[in-house]
Design a protein around this motif. Structure first.
Motif, PDB file in Angstrom:
ATOM      1  N   ASN A 139      14.124  17.190 -29.978  1.00  0.00           N
ATOM      2  CA  ASN A 139      13.871  16.896 -31.395  1.00  0.00           C
ATOM      3  C   ASN A 139      12.898  15.730 -31.567  1.00  0.00           C
ATOM      4  O   ASN A 139      13.085  14.861 -32.417  1.00  0.00           O
ATOM      5  CB  ASN A 139      15.183  16.600 -32.128  1.00  0.00           C
ATOM      6  CG  ASN A 139      15.006  16.540 -33.641  1.00  0.00           C
ATOM      7  OD1 ASN A 139      14.265  17.330 -34.222  1.00  0.00           O
ATOM      8  ND2 ASN A 139      15.677  15.603 -34.293  1.00  0.00           N
ATOM      9  N   LEU A 141       9.860  14.189 -33.030  1.00  0.00           N
ATOM     10  CA  LEU A 141       9.091  14.520 -34.227  1.00  0.00           C
ATOM     11  C   LEU A 141       7.594  14.629 -33.929  1.00  0.00           C
ATOM     12  O   LEU A 141       6.919  15.524 -34.436  1.00  0.00           O
ATOM     13  CB  LEU A 141       9.330  13.479 -35.325  1.00  0.00           C
ATOM     14  CG  LEU A 141      10.784  13.248 -35.738  1.00  0.00           C
ATOM     15  CD1 LEU A 141      10.850  12.327 -36.953  1.00  0.00           C
ATOM     16  CD2 LEU A 141      11.491  14.568 -36.039  1.00  0.00           C
ATOM     17  N   GLN A 144       7.049  17.998 -32.380  1.00  0.00           N
ATOM     18  CA  GLN A 144       7.129  19.096 -33.351  1.00  0.00           C
ATOM     19  C   GLN A 144       5.823  19.221 -34.131  1.00  0.00           C
ATOM     20  O   GLN A 144       5.267  20.316 -34.289  1.00  0.00           O
ATOM     21  CB  GLN A 144       8.302  18.854 -34.308  1.00  0.00           C
ATOM     22  CG  GLN A 144       9.656  18.988 -33.641  1.00  0.00           C
ATOM     23  CD  GLN A 144      10.781  18.424 -34.482  1.00  0.00           C
ATOM     24  OE1 GLN A 144      10.564  17.874 -35.562  1.00  0.00           O
ATOM     25  NE2 GLN A 144      12.008  18.558 -33.992  1.00  0.00           N
ATOM     26  N   SER A 145       5.344  18.090 -34.607  1.00  0.00           N
ATOM     27  CA  SER A 145       4.114  18.087 -35.397  1.00  0.00           C
ATOM     28  C   SER A 145       2.905  18.474 -34.554  1.00  0.00           C
ATOM     29  O   SER A 145       2.040  19.245 -34.995  1.00  0.00           O
ATOM     30  CB  SER A 145       3.903  16.702 -36.016  1.00  0.00           C
ATOM     31  OG  SER A 145       2.790  16.686 -36.871  1.00  0.00           O
ATOM     32  N   GLU A 164       7.816  21.774 -40.736  1.00  0.00           N
ATOM     33  CA  GLU A 164       8.959  21.537 -41.629  1.00  0.00           C
ATOM     34  C   GLU A 164      10.076  20.772 -40.929  1.00  0.00           C
ATOM     35  O   GLU A 164      10.721  19.915 -41.531  1.00  0.00           O
ATOM     36  CB  GLU A 164       9.483  22.864 -42.179  1.00  0.00           C
ATOM     37  CG  GLU A 164       8.592  23.434 -43.286  1.00  0.00           C
ATOM     38  CD  GLU A 164       9.083  24.767 -43.810  1.00  0.00           C
ATOM     39  OE1 GLU A 164       9.888  25.433 -43.101  1.00  0.00           O
ATOM     40  OE2 GLU A 164       8.658  25.154 -44.912  1.00  0.00           O
ATOM     41  N   LYS A 165      10.315  21.087 -39.639  1.00  0.00           N
ATOM     42  CA  LYS A 165      11.354  20.361 -38.896  1.00  0.00           C
ATOM     43  C   LYS A 165      11.083  18.862 -38.926  1.00  0.00           C
ATOM     44  O   LYS A 165      11.991  18.047 -39.140  1.00  0.00           O
ATOM     45  CB  LYS A 165      11.388  20.831 -37.438  1.00  0.00           C
ATOM     46  CG  LYS A 165      12.056  22.171 -37.213  1.00  0.00           C
ATOM     47  CD  LYS A 165      12.078  22.480 -35.715  1.00  0.00           C
ATOM     48  CE  LYS A 165      12.683  23.843 -35.437  1.00  0.00           C
ATOM     49  NZ  LYS A 165      12.748  24.122 -33.973  1.00  0.00           N
ATOM     50  N   ALA A 166       9.829  18.501 -38.688  1.00  0.00           N
ATOM     51  CA  ALA A 166       9.465  17.084 -38.672  1.00  0.00           C
ATOM     52  C   ALA A 166       9.380  16.523 -40.087  1.00  0.00           C
ATOM     53  O   ALA A 166       9.817  15.402 -40.351  1.00  0.00           O
ATOM     54  CB  ALA A 166       8.143  16.887 -37.939  1.00  0.00           C
ATOM     55  N   GLU A 168      10.991  17.407 -42.778  1.00  0.00           N
ATOM     56  CA  GLU A 168      12.314  17.213 -43.370  1.00  0.00           C
ATOM     57  C   GLU A 168      13.016  15.975 -42.834  1.00  0.00           C
ATOM     58  O   GLU A 168      14.007  15.518 -43.411  1.00  0.00           O
ATOM     59  CB  GLU A 168      13.163  18.468 -43.131  1.00  0.00           C
ATOM     60  CG  GLU A 168      12.737  19.625 -44.046  1.00  0.00           C
ATOM     61  CD  GLU A 168      13.278  20.965 -43.595  1.00  0.00           C
ATOM     62  OE1 GLU A 168      14.019  20.998 -42.576  1.00  0.00           O
ATOM     63  OE2 GLU A 168      12.952  21.973 -44.247  1.00  0.00           O
ATOM     64  N   GLN A 169      12.483  15.421 -41.745  1.00  0.00           N
ATOM     65  CA  GLN A 169      12.997  14.158 -41.216  1.00  0.00           C
ATOM     66  C   GLN A 169      12.044  13.004 -41.558  1.00  0.00           C
ATOM     67  O   GLN A 169      12.008  11.985 -40.899  1.00  0.00           O
ATOM     68  CB  GLN A 169      13.203  14.269 -39.703  1.00  0.00           C
ATOM     69  CG  GLN A 169      14.259  15.315 -39.338  1.00  0.00           C
ATOM     70  CD  GLN A 169      14.367  15.526 -37.843  1.00  0.00           C
ATOM     71  OE1 GLN A 169      14.964  14.716 -37.129  1.00  0.00           O
ATOM     72  NE2 GLN A 169      13.794  16.619 -37.351  1.00  0.00           N
ATOM     73  N   ASN A 170      11.249  13.250 -42.608  1.00  0.00           N
ATOM     74  CA  ASN A 170      10.354  12.227 -43.183  1.00  0.00           C
ATOM     75  C   ASN A 170       9.238  11.783 -42.246  1.00  0.00           C
ATOM     76  O   ASN A 170       8.814  10.620 -42.280  1.00  0.00           O
ATOM     77  CB  ASN A 170      11.164  11.001 -43.649  1.00  0.00           C
ATOM     78  CG  ASN A 170      12.155  11.354 -44.728  1.00  0.00           C
ATOM     79  OD1 ASN A 170      11.823  12.087 -45.661  1.00  0.00           O
ATOM     80  ND2 ASN A 170      13.383  10.869 -44.601  1.00  0.00           N
ATOM     81  N   TYR A 171       8.747  12.707 -41.433  1.00  0.00           N
ATOM     82  CA  TYR A 171       7.613  12.396 -40.566  1.00  0.00           C
ATOM     83  C   TYR A 171       6.338  12.615 -41.372  1.00  0.00           C
ATOM     84  O   TYR A 171       5.977  13.745 -41.713  1.00  0.00           O
ATOM     85  CB  TYR A 171       7.642  13.284 -39.323  1.00  0.00           C
ATOM     86  CG  TYR A 171       6.621  12.904 -38.288  1.00  0.00           C
ATOM     87  CD1 TYR A 171       6.763  11.746 -37.533  1.00  0.00           C
ATOM     88  CD2 TYR A 171       5.512  13.711 -38.056  1.00  0.00           C
ATOM     89  CE1 TYR A 171       5.819  11.400 -36.578  1.00  0.00           C
ATOM     90  CE2 TYR A 171       4.567  13.373 -37.097  1.00  0.00           C
ATOM     91  CZ  TYR A 171       4.729  12.219 -36.368  1.00  0.00           C
ATOM     92  OH  TYR A 171       3.798  11.872 -35.420  1.00  0.00           O
ATOM     93  N   ARG A 201       5.196  13.717 -51.082  1.00  0.00           N
ATOM     94  CA  ARG A 201       6.145  13.114 -50.151  1.00  0.00           C
ATOM     95  C   ARG A 201       5.403  12.306 -49.085  1.00  0.00           C
ATOM     96  O   ARG A 201       5.839  11.221 -48.687  1.00  0.00           O
ATOM     97  CB  ARG A 201       6.978  14.211 -49.463  1.00  0.00           C
ATOM     98  CG  ARG A 201       8.033  14.900 -50.312  1.00  0.00           C
ATOM     99  CD  ARG A 201       9.387  14.197 -50.288  1.00  0.00           C
ATOM    100  NE  ARG A 201       9.889  13.931 -48.954  1.00  0.00           N
ATOM    101  CZ  ARG A 201      10.717  14.743 -48.287  1.00  0.00           C
ATOM    102  NH1 ARG A 201      11.103  15.897 -48.842  1.00  0.00           N
ATOM    103  NH2 ARG A 201      11.173  14.419 -47.096  1.00  0.00           N
TER     104      ARG A 201
END
Length: 221
Positions: A139, A141, A144-145, A164-166, A168-171, A201
């Motif tokens: 995981n 970030l 992922q990005s 989106e995975k990253a 949604e964790q505010n990356y 965001r």
């Protein structure tokens, strides 16, 4: 400043470092952590030469993983030092199945920090593979990005899942890129509402105010 050394045996690396560190303007001088790192590298280089002039790079003590990452982040690191850092990172990623090392392996490949014996397509595929392992395994970030950045042209909907995975964790970087993809609809069906949502965001997370809100709404990918 024209520095003179009383001893003719002063190594050129030391002369160069002293010159850099004594520049008149503060902005021209390297940061202290960079100076200390260079001192360590120079000392190792000098001591190795004294002990064994013919010693090859592969015979040098392996860097710690932290040292390899620190050296990677040095803008002024030499080609040889980057290659040595790469060897450490590659070993950690393979021998220890270290997901953080896999991310940095992808980073080296993606940015082509050293010369690789691959075509650009092969190199980018290897980078994507390394990022995906790090993204799925731990995981991470950044991973992922970066994986999404590697594949968004060929496989935009999978890329969106990873952005989106990253995001949604505010990356912030992922939010910014996700917003661009949705807003522009260049590789997917456009959804300007989602695009603007993620870009706003990203502005809140900053990334230079989401690249000045996509250069004052001209936006572009």
């Amino acid at each position: 400043m024209n520095l003179k050394f009383s001893n003719n045996d002063v190594p050129e690396q030391w002369k160069s470092l002293v010159y850099e560190a004594t520049q008149y303007k503060a902005r021209d001088r390297p940061e202290m952590n960079e100076i200390l790192w260079k001192i360590r590298i120079i000392n190792r280089s000098i001591n190795t030469t004294v002990l064994n002039v013919s010693e090859s790079d592969s015979d040098l003590p392996m860097l710690s993983f932290e040292e390899a990452v620190e050296l990677t982040n040095l803008k002024s690191g030499s080609k040889d030092s980057k290659e040595r850092a790469w060897k450490t990172i590659a070993k950690y990623s393979e021998m220890h199945n270290d997901f953080t090392a896999k991310y940095w392996k992808g980073y080296y490949l993606f940015h082509k920090l050293i010369n690789f014996p691959y075509s650009d397509d092969e190199r980018m595929q290897l980078a994507a593979d390394a990022f995906k392992e790090a993204a799925d395994g731990a995981n991470i970030l950044d991973a992922q990005s970066m994986y999404a950045s590697c594949i968004y042209k060929k496989d935009p909907y999978t890329a969106i899942k990873y952005f989106e995975k990253a995001a949604e964790q505010n990356y912030t970087v992922a939010m910014h890129n996700l917003g661009l993809l949705y807003y522009n609809g260049k590789y997917i069906d456009a959804d300007k509402n989602k695009g603007e949502y993620w870009l706003r965001r990203a502005v809140d997370g900053n990334l230079e105010a989401s690249i000045n809100f996509c250069i004052k709404n001209g936006i572009t990918l």
